[in-house]
Motif scaffolding. Structure first.
Motif, mmCIF file in Angstrom:
data_model
loop_
_atom_site.group_PDB
_atom_site.id
_atom_site.type_symbol
_atom_site.label_atom_id
_atom_site.label_comp_id
_atom_site.label_asym_id
_atom_site.label_seq_id
_atom_site.Cartn_x
_atom_site.Cartn_y
_atom_site.Cartn_z
ATOM 1 N N MET A 1 11.574 15.862 -10.700
ATOM 2 C CA MET A 1 12.572 15.126 -9.770
ATOM 3 C C MET A 1 12.995 13.367 -10.635
ATOM 4 O O MET A 1 11.883 13.006 -10.562
ATOM 5 N N ASN A 2 14.057 12.949 -10.692
ATOM 6 C CA ASN A 2 14.287 12.109 -11.226
ATOM 7 C C ASN A 2 15.381 10.724 -10.890
ATOM 8 O O ASN A 2 16.400 11.385 -10.729
ATOM 9 N N VAL A 3 14.380 10.116 -10.605
ATOM 10 C CA VAL A 3 14.954 9.120 -9.348
ATOM 11 C C VAL A 3 14.569 7.910 -9.531
ATOM 12 O O VAL A 3 14.158 7.336 -8.776
ATOM 13 N N SER A 4 15.064 7.093 -10.496
ATOM 14 C CA SER A 4 15.008 5.895 -11.076
ATOM 15 C C SER A 4 16.050 5.180 -10.286
ATOM 16 O O SER A 4 17.067 5.189 -9.429
ATOM 17 N N ASN A 5 15.665 3.455 -10.847
ATOM 18 C CA ASN A 5 16.905 2.762 -9.857
ATOM 19 C C ASN A 5 17.773 2.962 -10.690
ATOM 20 O O ASN A 5 18.089 2.241 -12.021
ATOM 21 N N LYS A 6 19.261 2.991 -9.983
ATOM 22 C CA LYS A 6 20.658 2.602 -11.252
ATOM 23 C C LYS A 6 20.817 1.272 -11.064
ATOM 24 O O LYS A 6 21.622 0.897 -11.948
ATOM 25 N N PHE A 7 20.212 0.318 -10.388
ATOM 26 C CA PHE A 7 21.278 -1.121 -10.106
ATOM 27 C C PHE A 7 19.813 -1.901 -10.175
ATOM 28 O O PHE A 7 19.068 -1.186 -9.870
ATOM 29 N N ASN A 8 19.998 -2.762 -10.757
ATOM 30 C CA ASN A 8 19.179 -4.154 -10.911
ATOM 31 C C ASN A 8 20.031 -5.780 -10.164
ATOM 32 O O ASN A 8 20.090 -5.883 -11.503
ATOM 33 N N LEU A 9 20.743 -5.810 -8.994
ATOM 34 C CA LEU A 9 21.386 -6.485 -8.660
ATOM 35 C C LEU A 9 20.025 -8.145 -8.296
ATOM 36 O O LEU A 9 19.103 -8.064 -6.771
ATOM 37 N N ASP A 10 20.813 -9.240 -8.466
ATOM 38 C CA ASP A 10 20.733 -10.182 -7.651
ATOM 39 C C ASP A 10 20.823 -10.112 -5.873
ATOM 40 O O ASP A 10 21.632 -9.509 -5.602
ATOM 41 N N ASN A 11 20.042 -11.310 -5.667
ATOM 42 C CA ASN A 11 20.391 -11.445 -3.670
ATOM 43 C C ASN A 11 21.833 -11.252 -3.866
ATOM 44 O O ASN A 11 22.714 -10.670 -2.564
ATOM 45 N N PHE B 1 27.123 -9.445 -1.898
ATOM 46 C CA PHE B 1 28.220 -9.613 -2.320
ATOM 47 C C PHE B 1 29.105 -7.729 -1.913
ATOM 48 O O PHE B 1 29.786 -7.823 -0.928
ATOM 49 N N LEU B 2 28.183 -7.176 -2.416
ATOM 50 C CA LEU B 2 28.015 -5.850 -2.413
ATOM 51 C C LEU B 2 28.436 -4.649 -0.658
ATOM 52 O O LEU B 2 29.228 -4.043 -0.357
ATOM 53 N N SER C 1 18.934 1.482 7.862
ATOM 54 C CA SER C 1 17.498 1.835 7.419
ATOM 55 C C SER C 1 17.349 1.268 5.945
ATOM 56 O O SER C 1 17.135 0.666 5.056
ATOM 57 N N ALA C 2 17.759 2.307 5.100
ATOM 58 C CA ALA C 2 17.533 2.743 3.764
ATOM 59 C C ALA C 2 18.694 1.346 2.935
ATOM 60 O O ALA C 2 18.194 1.144 2.067
ATOM 61 N N ASN C 3 19.943 1.594 3.791
ATOM 62 C CA ASN C 3 20.459 0.173 3.010
ATOM 63 C C ASN C 3 20.020 -1.162 3.027
ATOM 64 O O ASN C 3 20.448 -2.056 2.006
ATOM 65 N N ALA C 4 19.651 -1.235 4.024
ATOM 66 C CA ALA C 4 18.172 -2.848 4.232
ATOM 67 C C ALA C 4 18.019 -2.252 3.066
ATOM 68 O O ALA C 4 17.144 -3.852 2.118
ATOM 69 N N ILE C 5 16.759 -1.143 2.637
ATOM 70 C CA ILE C 5 15.555 -1.159 1.514
ATOM 71 C C ILE C 5 16.348 -1.893 0.478
ATOM 72 O O ILE C 5 15.663 -2.589 -1.157
ATOM 73 N N MET C 6 17.640 -0.977 0.476
ATOM 74 C CA MET C 6 18.416 -0.653 -1.231
ATOM 75 C C MET C 6 18.591 -2.251 -1.208
ATOM 76 O O MET C 6 18.988 -2.724 -2.689
ATOM 77 N N MET C 7 19.298 -3.065 0.021
ATOM 78 C CA MET C 7 19.931 -4.431 -0.534
ATOM 79 C C MET C 7 18.937 -5.796 -0.647
ATOM 80 O O MET C 7 18.321 -6.063 -1.413
ATOM 81 N N LEU C 8 18.210 -5.335 -0.188
ATOM 82 C CA LEU C 8 17.192 -6.425 -0.424
ATOM 83 C C LEU C 8 15.815 -6.118 -1.548
ATOM 84 O O LEU C 8 15.226 -6.738 -2.444
ATOM 85 N N ASN C 9 16.477 -4.876 -2.431
ATOM 86 C CA ASN C 9 15.920 -4.840 -3.580
ATOM 87 C C ASN C 9 16.826 -4.341 -4.666
ATOM 88 O O ASN C 9 16.115 -4.251 -5.612
ATOM 89 N N GLY C 10 17.987 -5.426 -4.177
ATOM 90 C CA GLY C 10 18.782 -5.174 -5.494
ATOM 91 C C GLY C 10 19.202 -3.921 -6.496
ATOM 92 O O GLY C 10 19.375 -3.919 -6.891
ATOM 93 N N LEU C 11 19.073 -2.707 -5.126
ATOM 94 C CA LEU C 11 19.423 -1.276 -5.465
ATOM 95 C C LEU C 11 20.476 -0.565 -5.730
ATOM 96 O O LEU C 11 20.765 0.292 -5.705
#
Length: 228
Positions: free
Chosen positions: A1-11, A16-17, A168-178
């Motif tokens: 399984m290949n699930v790397s981070n696709k994005f590296n966004l700042d806060n 904004f996203l 909740s998943a989107n909270a994790i995604m947002m908090l980590n810039g994903l």
């Protein structure tokens, strides 16, 4: 399984996203409750205006999702996701819909259409599982999806489990810039088939990989160097 981070966004980019996509996220998640508003109607409701011909229950689902995402937007940057955040999200999602909201389920429930029956969640076990997911060596994007599907199958709350898990998943995604995860209306039928298979087998690799391949969105900057 290949699930790397696709994005590296700042806060700033992450907030904004989420703000930009909130209507789409609410619209997609409301379909899980068979809310049949159009995208335009959903946008009108999210913007605080009423829409004729829409039931009070459907409007409640949409407004609850909006309020859950507004809570997520206020989370301090780099906050570690934990059970209290999931409970708070559910307190918005299941408001006026459930026996109780914002607390772990204390009785048995069944999932329509599957033989699998989730046990009553124990707080210590849930906290331990969240820590295990957070501390493993996989990517942060994998951890967000792993938690999302764990929470759905475990049925942590009395109601609104799929919606709560996605927010909740989107909270994790947002908090980590994903970026963000969104299962669109057009994807729901196939996704539901994968989810049923996961519920019955507890094998999550196929649904995590599919979600990663098809449902992760972010900000793609044009590389100006390609124009030179």
């Amino acid at each position: 399984m290949n699930v790397s981070n696709k994005f590296n966004l700042d806060n700033r980019e992450s907030i904004f996203l989420l703000k930009k996509c909130i209507v789409e996220l609410v619209h997609s998640a409301s379909r899980l409750e068979n809310v049949n508003t159009t995208f335009s109607q959903t946008k009108t409701i999210v913007n605080g205006m009423s829409v004729s011909g829409i039931s009070t229950d459907d409007m409640q689902v949409i407004l609850n999702l909006k309020n859950a995402y507004q809570y997520v937007l206020k989370l301090p940057h780099n906050t570690n996701f934990h059970l209290a955040i999931a409970c708070k999200i559910n307190s918005f999602i299941a408001y006026n819909e459930s026996l109780e909201w914002g607390v772990l389920r204390t009785g048995n429930v069944e999932i329509y259409g599957v033989d699998y029956k989730p046990t009553i969640p124990m707080e210590s076990k849930v906290v331990s599982t969240i820590s295990e997911i957070r501390d493993n060596n996989e990517s942060q994007t994998y951890k967000a999806l792993k938690y999302m599907y764990y929470a759905m199958r475990t049925q942590l709350f009395w109601d609104g489990n799929k919606r709560t898990a996605i927010v909740s998943a989107n909270a994790i995604m947002m908090l980590n810039g994903l970026g963000l995860v969104n299962i669109s209306e057009q994807q729901l039928e196939y996704w539901s088939q994968l989810l049923t298979r996961f519920y019955e087998t507890n094998e999550d690799s196929a649904i995590i990989q599919w979600t990663y391949d098809n449902c992760i969105y972010g900000i793609n900057y044009r590389d100006s160097r390609s124009e030179n």
